[in-house]
Design a protein around this motif. Sequence first.
Motif, short mmCIF file in Angstrom:
data_model
loop_
_atom_site.label_atom_id
_atom_site.label_comp_id
_atom_site.label_asym_id
_atom_site.label_seq_id
_atom_site.Cartn_x
_atom_site.Cartn_y
_atom_site.Cartn_z
N SER A 245 0.80 -1.24 0.00
CA SER A 245 0.00 0.00 0.00
C SER A 245 0.83 1.28 0.00
O SER A 245 0.30 2.36 0.24
N GLY B 288 -9.73 -1.09 2.52
CA GLY B 288 -8.87 -2.03 1.83
C GLY B 288 -8.41 -3.15 2.71
O GLY B 288 -8.69 -3.20 3.92
N GLU C 139 -4.85 -5.97 3.21
CA GLU C 139 -3.44 -6.20 2.91
C GLU C 139 -3.01 -7.54 3.48
O GLU C 139 -3.53 -7.99 4.51
N VAL D 76 0.33 -8.41 -0.97
CA VAL D 76 -0.75 -7.97 -1.84
C VAL D 76 -1.58 -6.95 -1.07
O VAL D 76 -1.77 -7.07 0.15
N TYR E 55 -5.24 -4.49 -1.64
CA TYR E 55 -6.39 -4.00 -2.41
C TYR E 55 -6.87 -2.72 -1.75
O TYR E 55 -6.99 -2.63 -0.52
N ASN F 234 -9.83 0.53 -2.13
CA ASN F 234 -10.96 1.25 -2.71
C ASN F 234 -10.94 2.65 -2.09
O ASN F 234 -11.20 2.81 -0.90
N GLU G 267 -5.71 0.49 -7.28
CA GLU G 267 -6.61 -0.50 -6.72
C GLU G 267 -5.85 -1.72 -6.22
O GLU G 267 -6.17 -2.29 -5.16
N TRP G 268 -4.83 -2.15 -6.96
CA TRP G 268 -4.07 -3.34 -6.60
C TRP G 268 -2.57 -3.04 -6.61
O TRP G 268 -2.07 -2.37 -7.51
N THR G 269 -1.87 -3.54 -5.61
CA THR G 269 -0.41 -3.60 -5.65
C THR G 269 0.00 -4.99 -5.16
O THR G 269 -0.53 -5.50 -4.17
N SER H 196 -1.49 -1.55 -10.30
CA SER H 196 -2.57 -1.24 -11.24
C SER H 196 -2.56 0.26 -11.54
O SER H 196 -1.74 1.02 -11.03
#
Length: 764
Positions: free
Chosen positions: A93, A610, A612, A629, A631, A633, A656-658, A685
């Motif tokens: 993040s 989100g 993690e 990972v 996510y 929003n 949105e994604w890493t 992303s």
Amino acid sequence: MMTVATARGVLLASLATIAIGGRAMAQTAEAPAAAPPQEAASDDGGLGEIIVTAQKRSENLQRVPVSVSALSSAQLDQQKIRNVTSIVSQIPSLQVTGPFSDGLPVFSIRGISSLDFGHNQSSPVALYVDEVYKGLPVLSSLQIFDLDRVEVLRGPQGTLFGKNTTGGAVNIFTKQPDLGDGWTGYLSGGIGNLARREVNGGANVPLVEDKLAGRIAFSYTNVDGFVRNRLPGKKDQGSIDDFALRASLLYKPSDGLRFLLRGTRTRSTPDNAYGGLAKDIGVAGPGGVGFGTGYTRAGLGFFENESDRDGVINIHNQGVSLTTNWDLSDSVALTAVSAYDEGRWFSQEDSDATPFRIQEADFYSRAKAYSQDLRLASSSDGPLQWMVGAYYYRDKVDFRTTYKFYYEYAGDADGNGQLDCFDDGLTGCGYDNALRQVRTSLALYTQNSYKLDSGLSFTLGLRYTHDNNRLKSYRSTLRYLDPATGQEVLNAAVIFDRPPVDKLKSENLSWKLGVSQEFAGGALAYANYSRGWRGGAFNGQAFFAAQEVTAVGPERLDSWEVGLKYQTPDRRLRINTAAFYYIYRDQQFIDVTPNFLQLLTSAPRSRLWGVEADVVAQPLDPLTVRFSVAYLNAKFREVTVSGVDLSGKRLILAPEWTLSGGIDWRLAEGDFGGLLLHTDSRFTSRVYYSAFNLPLISQKANSLHDARLTWQLPGKRLSLSAWMKNIFNEKTLNFVADLGAGYNYNFAQRGRPREYGIEARFEF
């Protein structure tokens, strides 16, 4: 010929877009020194213990009920990290961009970032070096070297770290002198493509046995520009020329008292740091860059330019800090951190990156900062852990900005006997503003936790802050280019000389409420509710009217977070997860009003949530695998920019994604020594650089890959390495500004291309 209102509107819209979308983007006293975080195997197999100071006391990462990631000295070396913009690869993040080349880091954690990059502003993600807050951009423009570790705290840290930690905090810890280590150190040197030359080293110097020791460290890097400038006589762009020096002195007069004095000096003076890119030429109509040049970058590759202005950057920083640790008793310890920093910045950029004088910008800032942190803390192992403290901070910054527009067309195009600058306020015009700002902040804080025999713990933290922000002076003037002489006429008109508002006071109470449960199987579950706070600010981007000198109140972020940390009993697997929900109020940003004034205002409300996960595994003794990972929003719930309702749009620097991952693998070991492989990969992303979420003003989804192969010779004192960054030569954009309406192109800063080299390291 444009009307004055239209020209000013186009100009302001361009500047506002830059500001909105990214500017042309501890340890407790006498606790044992924290060991650097390690992901390698411990001596008896399994993952090594990671010690962090995320709560200003040394603790095992797996027992800290907050979201924190740590990078060890070895990991930083393996990733070729030179400055704070490079730490992103293994932190969930976290996004880092460099709108002013890579000298000015802009952090985003979980989508919380700055939408105004004036040199008088502070980021909502705080940067600390050895517990010293770097509260202004010029003071955060530093190289990092000879490090012990880097810790990244995600989520608001308002209790222990104070204001301007709405998104989180990046804590950098340098290596300390060691009283018992004798003469030890290292020396490393390397070469690479782009004529890379680098050397760095550090040494521990014993002075008085068990009483006094010093440490000296330095770093030098010189790299030619990676953007080839095809214009004859002009330098390639994107070069590096950095030097840094640090001296530390540790004095221990008695077992319960330690003084650590540090002095650091850094400079970054590349001869052409900026490698801007004019992209999307013709986005607003025919005529090429500037509508009338016909220039389209024909025949140029992605890493090529024809720029008529060398992008000089000159950054100098120096600072001194004193950390005192004093055991007042067996159960109470005192810590004092006193610091002074100063820095200066000068840069000039060719904002069109073409052979024509369409848009140019100069920035200058000079700053000084003083800080004092004083805290008492429990130092025993009892169920109650407490801390109380007081904090004082003061900074002063002088900040000047110059924008020059359409000097290429300076003249009297309509033949009315008056220069076009005085007809439309744009063609051949330049605008200068200069301000002096002084800020002071005083805070009182406490954080306390109590642990029951069952492993259930409760945490309560409070922090009261009083801020005083003053504009000592603020002035804006007009300059223009006289086509008859080819010289600029400065101070042609005074636009404003005194700000209508020059004082801003604010108070805040931040808090943290937490509960956590330790389980016998090696797991920790936690839930936290906390509030973060970013101080109020003045608009540093006022040029055209005194009414633009606006002030806004503080930002506030309420955070709800739950997390689970687990490590298997054999320490072969570690899994840390978190989920969060944010309500973000009054985010500061630049807006353009219907009558074309540029104001600093606030976005009333945003919502972010989100999840993690960070996983480290050691399936075999010589192999460690990392994967993370995240996510996210992150959307505005209520905001209007330039008269347009952008509610529902995604926040900038909020992908949105890493995903990231890598391995450390000891491939072989024998009489010849050892062979080690390190890899890093990261997928991100789409990232928007504008609150309007325009595809052209973004970086599309991309992945970057790095690798390093090291041969450790027998005895492990000498090692030889070959490394490569951005292996597949991915073409990325670190930031993009929407200049289409005013200049018929969009301006971008490129990410660095494939780089590779070899280096040798000797330890003694």
